[in-house]
Write an enzyme that holds these catalytic residues in place. Structure first.
Site, short mmCIF file in Angstrom:
data_model
loop_
_atom_site.label_atom_id
_atom_site.label_comp_id
_atom_site.label_asym_id
_atom_site.label_seq_id
_atom_site.Cartn_x
_atom_site.Cartn_y
_atom_site.Cartn_z
N VAL A 161 0.83 -1.21 0.00
CA VAL A 161 0.00 0.00 0.00
C VAL A 161 0.86 1.25 0.00
CG1 VAL A 161 -1.72 1.31 1.31
CG2 VAL A 161 -1.92 -1.17 1.14
N GLU A 162 2.06 1.17 0.53
CA GLU A 162 2.91 2.35 0.64
C GLU A 162 3.77 2.54 -0.62
OE1 GLU A 162 4.40 3.04 4.74
OE2 GLU A 162 3.31 1.19 5.24
#
Length: 361
Positions: A161-162
């Protein structure tokens, strides 16, 4: 508050033939009672040493002269490499974010968002803490899952997600195709057959982050400059001590040294109005006693690092102080106490040296 005294010193060895005596002027700090009391709980940046910061601050393979953190504003080659990597968006899969995207040094090491937007345009699940002073913490992340800033630096890069990088090998191969990095890593790690490794990458980023230790007004006050704080700020410091805030927020980092339950005297979400109940450390250990346990954050730069708490659920610092007083100390702080504590907390604000914030490297 300072006074000047004159001390007789022997300028040469005393001998039968010659004795030379001269006066030497020395400044001695005369500390106030509040300074003496505060020194039991806090240490200034100028006093940073292996005696009062985590052991992992001085790793054998990532040395740093911690006694000169306050005074040394030059970056060595490893730190310069770390700075370049910190700002490089090529450390994300689609090239859209860097470490600085969520930990922006222009905004005190945060992005002032409740949750940060990743490379996939999804939001993370916890508030991004400041990278400034992070090396002083005993562990990294809200749940303490990384032992130091080097280990921490490598985790968001591989988080889907990052930064979204699918593997260490993926990023290493990408950087090995960049001539500038080929030369830079070779200069920093000359004894390595293959200098561009994931370990060396996180090592360099960590070295850079360890330089992010600016001096605040409170540091100057702790060092003996009584005029650095005004009357209201000193009253706020006294309230901070008297109300037990120092139980979790003390030392050089003024926090960051323990895991603590958020909501000792109540359910935190009933006060923060959090949209989601986060179990904290329990998600890792599965121990019932670890429910709602998070790392107690550093309060340095707290004025500028809103919104507050692990979920960024509270934007106003005064409200955050009230909530902490109630949930952690079971005290209903008066408006005057809150006002003064906030005034004190603002003395913890400190700007990072501008040369560390250069993105055009």
């Amino acid at each position: 508050m300072k006074k000047i005294v004159f001390i007789l010193t022997l300028a040469s060895l005393i001998s039968c033939q010659n004795k030379e005596v001269k006066y030497e002027e020395i400044n001695i700090v005369s500390k106030t009672p509040l300074m003496i009391e505060a020194s039991d709980y806090f240490k200034p940046i100028s006093m940073v040493s292996s005696d009062n910061i985590p052991d992992n601050f001085q790793e054998l393979n990532n040395p740093v002269n911690i006694t000169s953190v306050k005074f040394e504003n030059r970056l060595n080659e490893k730190e310069l490499l770390g700075q370049k990597l910190y700002y490089d968006k090529r450390l994300s899969k689609n090239g859209t974010i860097s470490c600085n995207s969520c930990h922006n040094l222009d905004t005190y090491g945060v992005d002032n968002s409740s949750f940060s937007l990743g490379d996939t345009k999804e939001f993370g699940g916890r508030n991004s803490p400041s990278s400034i002073y992070a090396a002083l913490h005993f562990k990294q992340f809200w749940d303490g899952r990384a032992k130091d800033v080097e280990e921490q630096a490598g985790m968001p890069i591989l988080n889907p997600v990052e930064h979204g990088i699918p593997s260490q090998e993926f990023l290493v191969n990408r950087l090995r195709r960049i001539e500038e990095y080929q030369q830079f890593f070779k200069k920093v790690f000359p004894n390595d057959n293959q200098p561009i490794t994931y370990s060396n990458l996180t090592n360099a980023i960590g070295a850079f982050e360890r330089k992010l230790m600016p001096e605040s007004r409170f540091d100057r006050w702790l060092d003996g400059d009584d005029d650095a704080l005004d009357t209201n700020e000193k009253a706020g410091l006294q309230s901070f001590i008297n109300n037990g805030c120092i139980a979790c927020h003390s030392g050089v980092a003024i926090g960051g040294q323990m895991m603590q339950k958020f909501g000792v005297y109540g359910n935190y979400w009933e006060h923060t109005k959090s949209k989601k109940i986060d179990n904290g450390l329990h998600d890792i250990t599965k121990n019932e006693s670890d429910k709602f346990v998070f790392k107690a954050p550093s309060l340095r730069n707290i004025e500028k690092t809103y919104p507050y708490f692990h979920d960024g659920s509270v934007k106003d610092l005064s409200e955050a102080v009230k909530i902490m007083g109630k949930l952690q100390s079971n005290k209903d702080l008066s408006d005057t106490e809150v006002k003064n504590i906030v005034a004190f907390l603002k003395t913890l604000t400190a700007e990072v040296d501008p040369k560390f914030k250069k993105a055009d490297l």
